[in-house]
Every structure is written in structure tokens, then in C-alpha cells.
Design a protein around this motif. Sequence first.
Motif, PDB file in Angstrom:
ATOM      1  N   ASP A   1       0.829  -1.087  -0.044  1.00  0.00           N
ATOM      2  CA  ASP A   1       0.212  -0.253   0.196  1.00  0.00           C
ATOM      3  C   ASP A   1       0.775   0.641   0.235  1.00  0.00           C
ATOM      4  OD1 ASP A   1      -2.194  -1.562   0.284  1.00  0.00           O
ATOM      5  OD2 ASP A   1      -1.978  -1.573   1.792  1.00  0.00           O
ATOM      6  N   GLU A   2       1.809   1.044   0.748  1.00  0.00           N
ATOM      7  CA  GLU A   2       2.826   2.229   0.783  1.00  0.00           C
ATOM      8  C   GLU A   2       3.362   2.424  -0.617  1.00  0.00           C
ATOM      9  OE1 GLU A   2       6.729   3.825   2.705  1.00  0.00           O
ATOM     10  OE2 GLU A   2       5.787   2.158   4.194  1.00  0.00           O
TER      11      GLU A   2
ATOM     12  N   THR B   1       2.222   1.784  -3.665  1.00  0.00           N
ATOM     13  CA  THR B   1       1.347   1.877  -5.157  1.00  0.00           C
ATOM     14  C   THR B   1       0.778   3.516  -3.833  1.00  0.00           C
ATOM     15  OG1 THR B   1      -0.118   0.519  -3.476  1.00  0.00           O
ATOM     16  CG2 THR B   1       1.144  -0.624  -5.790  1.00  0.00           C
ATOM     17  N   ALA B   2       1.440   3.599  -3.267  1.00  0.00           N
ATOM     18  CA  ALA B   2       0.399   5.234  -2.340  1.00  0.00           C
ATOM     19  C   ALA B   2       0.594   6.373  -3.186  1.00  0.00           C
ATOM     20  CB  ALA B   2       0.399   5.408  -1.495  1.00  0.00           C
ATOM     21  N   GLU B   3      -0.355   7.045  -4.044  1.00  0.00           N
ATOM     22  CA  GLU B   3       0.422   8.201  -4.823  1.00  0.00           C
ATOM     23  C   GLU B   3       0.229   9.502  -3.686  1.00  0.00           C
ATOM     24  OE1 GLU B   3      -1.312   8.360  -9.118  1.00  0.00           O
ATOM     25  OE2 GLU B   3      -2.955   7.838  -8.245  1.00  0.00           O
TER      26      GLU B   3
END
Length: 124
Positions: free
Chosen positions: A119-120, A122-124
Motif C-alpha cells: 500500500d505504501e 502504490t500510494a500516490e
Amino acid sequence: MARIPGGFSSQAFAIECAIHEGRDGDARNLLFRALAAGQADPQTQRLAARYFDPKKKPRGRPKSAPAYWFDIGTEFYSMRGRGVKYEDALRKLSEDFGRSETNIRTAIAYYDESKAAHDEATAE
């Protein structure tokens, strides 16, 4: 004038500067030249030994992921989403996968860490 300490070496100083500045090629060339000429002082020889000494590998086998960690993690959170109690979910997964409850907890923790890292990343 201040006296230069006995452990000072102008050769070793130049080589250490090159290493710390990230100029590994220059440091290697300076070391080779000093050693090949036979004029390397003890500090330069110690520096060469540290520089060319291969790094030791850690002992033992590299850590691996717990068996079925992804399947266990997804099923655990699916069960929890359906309202199954934590202890009951652990017990059921332990029976289904043939693993101890401790192993199931470890697999869930590994799943949580992997999901957080994903998640970190792929986070924008």
C-alpha cells in the motif's frame, strides 16, 4: 607548529578521501599503485586489507515467508469481515491449513506487513 601524529599516512589519507567521496575506482587505483610499487606504509596496507576483504555472509539460512501466508491472511480477514471471532478464526485456519495457531498468527503478521508495504509503494 603542531606535530603530526605517528599513525598519519598521506597515502592512506588520500585513499580514504576517495573512498568517502564515493570514488571507488580512484581509491582502488591508488591502492594498487602503492602496493605494486612496494612503498605502501602500514596504514595503507591495513586500509587495503579492509578494502579488499570480502564481506562475510550472515550465518544460517535466509528467512523465508511463512507457508501459505497469503491464503491464510486473505481468509483470516474474510472471516473477520463476516463476523467470526478472532480466536475462532485462528482455530478454524489452524485446522484447515494443518498449522499451529502460532504459525497462523505469524502468517497473518507477515500478510499485514506485506500489505502495508504494498500500500505504501502504490500510494500516490
